[in-house]
Design a protein around this motif. Structure first.
Motif, PDB file in Angstrom:
ATOM      1  N   UNK A  80       0.750  -1.152  -0.007  1.00 35.15           N
ATOM      2  CA  UNK A  80       0.101  -0.003  -0.017  1.00 35.15           C
ATOM      3  C   UNK A  80       0.899   1.192   0.006  1.00 35.15           C
ATOM      4  N   UNK A  81       1.920   1.123   0.797  1.00 30.96           N
ATOM      5  CA  UNK A  81       3.074   2.477   0.748  1.00 30.96           C
ATOM      6  C   UNK A  81       3.406   2.617  -0.653  1.00 30.96           C
ATOM      7  N   UNK A  82       3.946   1.559  -1.162  1.00 32.21           N
ATOM      8  CA  UNK A  82       4.669   1.783  -2.417  1.00 32.21           C
ATOM      9  C   UNK A  82       3.626   2.245  -3.490  1.00 32.21           C
ATOM     10  N   UNK A  83       2.408   1.762  -3.527  1.00 29.78           N
ATOM     11  CA  UNK A  83       1.206   2.541  -4.425  1.00 29.78           C
ATOM     12  C   UNK A  83       0.931   4.055  -4.110  1.00 29.78           C
ATOM     13  N   UNK A  84       1.016   4.479  -2.824  1.00 31.79           N
ATOM     14  CA  UNK A  84       0.663   5.730  -2.546  1.00 31.79           C
ATOM     15  C   UNK A  84       2.076   6.498  -2.609  1.00 31.79           C
ATOM     16  N   UNK A  85       3.101   5.991  -2.697  1.00 29.90           N
ATOM     17  CA  UNK A  85       4.397   6.763  -2.974  1.00 29.90           C
ATOM     18  C   UNK A  85       4.396   7.009  -4.507  1.00 29.90           C
ATOM     19  N   UNK A  86       3.759   6.019  -5.326  1.00 32.68           N
ATOM     20  CA  UNK A  86       3.741   6.149  -6.825  1.00 32.68           C
ATOM     21  C   UNK A  86       2.939   7.302  -7.068  1.00 32.68           C
ATOM     22  N   UNK A  87       1.741   7.321  -6.249  1.00 31.38           N
ATOM     23  CA  UNK A  87       0.739   8.263  -6.674  1.00 31.38           C
ATOM     24  C   UNK A  87       1.684   9.906  -6.225  1.00 31.38           C
ATOM     25  N   UNK A  88       2.223   9.875  -5.323  1.00 32.29           N
ATOM     26  CA  UNK A  88       3.005  11.090  -4.830  1.00 32.29           C
ATOM     27  C   UNK A  88       3.837  11.481  -5.821  1.00 32.29           C
ATOM     28  N   UNK A 131      12.724   4.863   2.309  1.00 34.12           N
ATOM     29  CA  UNK A 131      12.016   4.437   3.497  1.00 34.12           C
ATOM     30  C   UNK A 131      10.507   5.005   3.547  1.00 34.12           C
ATOM     31  N   UNK A 132       9.990   5.379   2.566  1.00 32.42           N
ATOM     32  CA  UNK A 132       8.722   5.514   2.188  1.00 32.42           C
ATOM     33  C   UNK A 132       8.144   6.602   3.083  1.00 32.42           C
ATOM     34  N   UNK A 133       9.189   7.624   3.005  1.00 33.48           N
ATOM     35  CA  UNK A 133       8.520   8.920   3.865  1.00 33.48           C
ATOM     36  C   UNK A 133       8.283   9.839   2.990  1.00 33.48           C
ATOM     37  N   UNK A 134       7.326  10.743   3.227  1.00 38.08           N
ATOM     38  CA  UNK A 134       6.889  11.790   2.386  1.00 38.08           C
ATOM     39  C   UNK A 134       6.243  12.930   3.077  1.00 38.08           C
ATOM     40  N   UNK A 135       6.720  13.947   3.384  1.00 46.35           N
ATOM     41  CA  UNK A 135       6.161  15.167   4.381  1.00 46.35           C
ATOM     42  C   UNK A 135       6.321  16.417   3.891  1.00 46.35           C
TER      43      UNK A 135
END
Length: 206
Positions: A80-88, A131-135
């Protein structure tokens, strides 16, 4: 890198950041305003990570037979994190793009082709891919150094531009507590990986 009063350590590690200068005549946004400024992708990733952390904390109290279930849930959450990161990554980011070379819970260090004004606040969108971090946060430019040390520090990241000459330190001035926690956890993970790599390198030399 950061003042001696810094309660968090920092680690050398590549990341991407988008910076835009904040109007000096405007106060920094409140926590509520900062949340409203987050993109949809960052909001979703933050909410998912908070839910994951809560669930995994509760699962720790289960017996050893539940380990397989826990591992499976961790795998699913990473998907799920990887998919969201792709969206980002598909979102259009505001500001100029920079390469980062060091981060921690109190601030970041960037590589830049031009000096940034000391004391100015900037809006920062920060991505630490592995690290799947987006802020989204705000930071103050505390140091900007033209130094030969850039070359040695820059070797720790893949440079897009060999002419980078400035090291820019930024201290967080407005950031959500949950995002500080993300950065602290990420820095610990990076440190553990680096220690393992060094140990493997020593073992191979012996």
């Amino acid at each position: 890198m950061f003042p001696d009063t810094n309660p968090y350590f920092s680690v050398p590690h590549p990341f991407t950041a988008y910076l835009s200068l904040w109007d000096e005549n405007q106060p920094l946004p409140s926590e509520m305003a900062l949340r409203s400024m987050q993109s949809l992708g960052i909001q979703l990733l933050s909410e998912v990570k908070a839910l994951e952390a809560s669930c995994l904390l509760q699962l720790r109290h289960l017996d050893n037979e539940a380990k397989v279930v826990v591992d499976f849930l961790k795998l699913q959450s990473r998907k799920v994190d990887l998919v969201l990161q792709h969206v980002l990554e598909k979102e259009v980011q505001e500001g100029d793009k920079y390469q980062g070379c060091q981060f921690g819970g109190s601030g970041i260090r960037l590589l830049s082709t031009a000096a940034l004004p000391l004391g100015r606040h900037v809006k920062v969108t920060l991505f630490i891919h592995d690290e799947l971090v987006a802020i989204l946060c705000f930071a103050k430019v505390t140091a900007c150094m033209l130094s030969q040390e850039v070359q040695s520090d820059a070797q720790q990241v893949r440079l897009d531009n060999a002419s980078l000459q400035y090291l820019v330190d930024l201290e967080f001035s407005q950031i959500l507590d949950a995002d500080v926690e993300q950065l602290v956890k990420a820095s610990l993970n990076v440190q553990q990986k680096q220690l393992k790599q060094r140990k493997l390198a020593r073992d191979e030399r012996q």
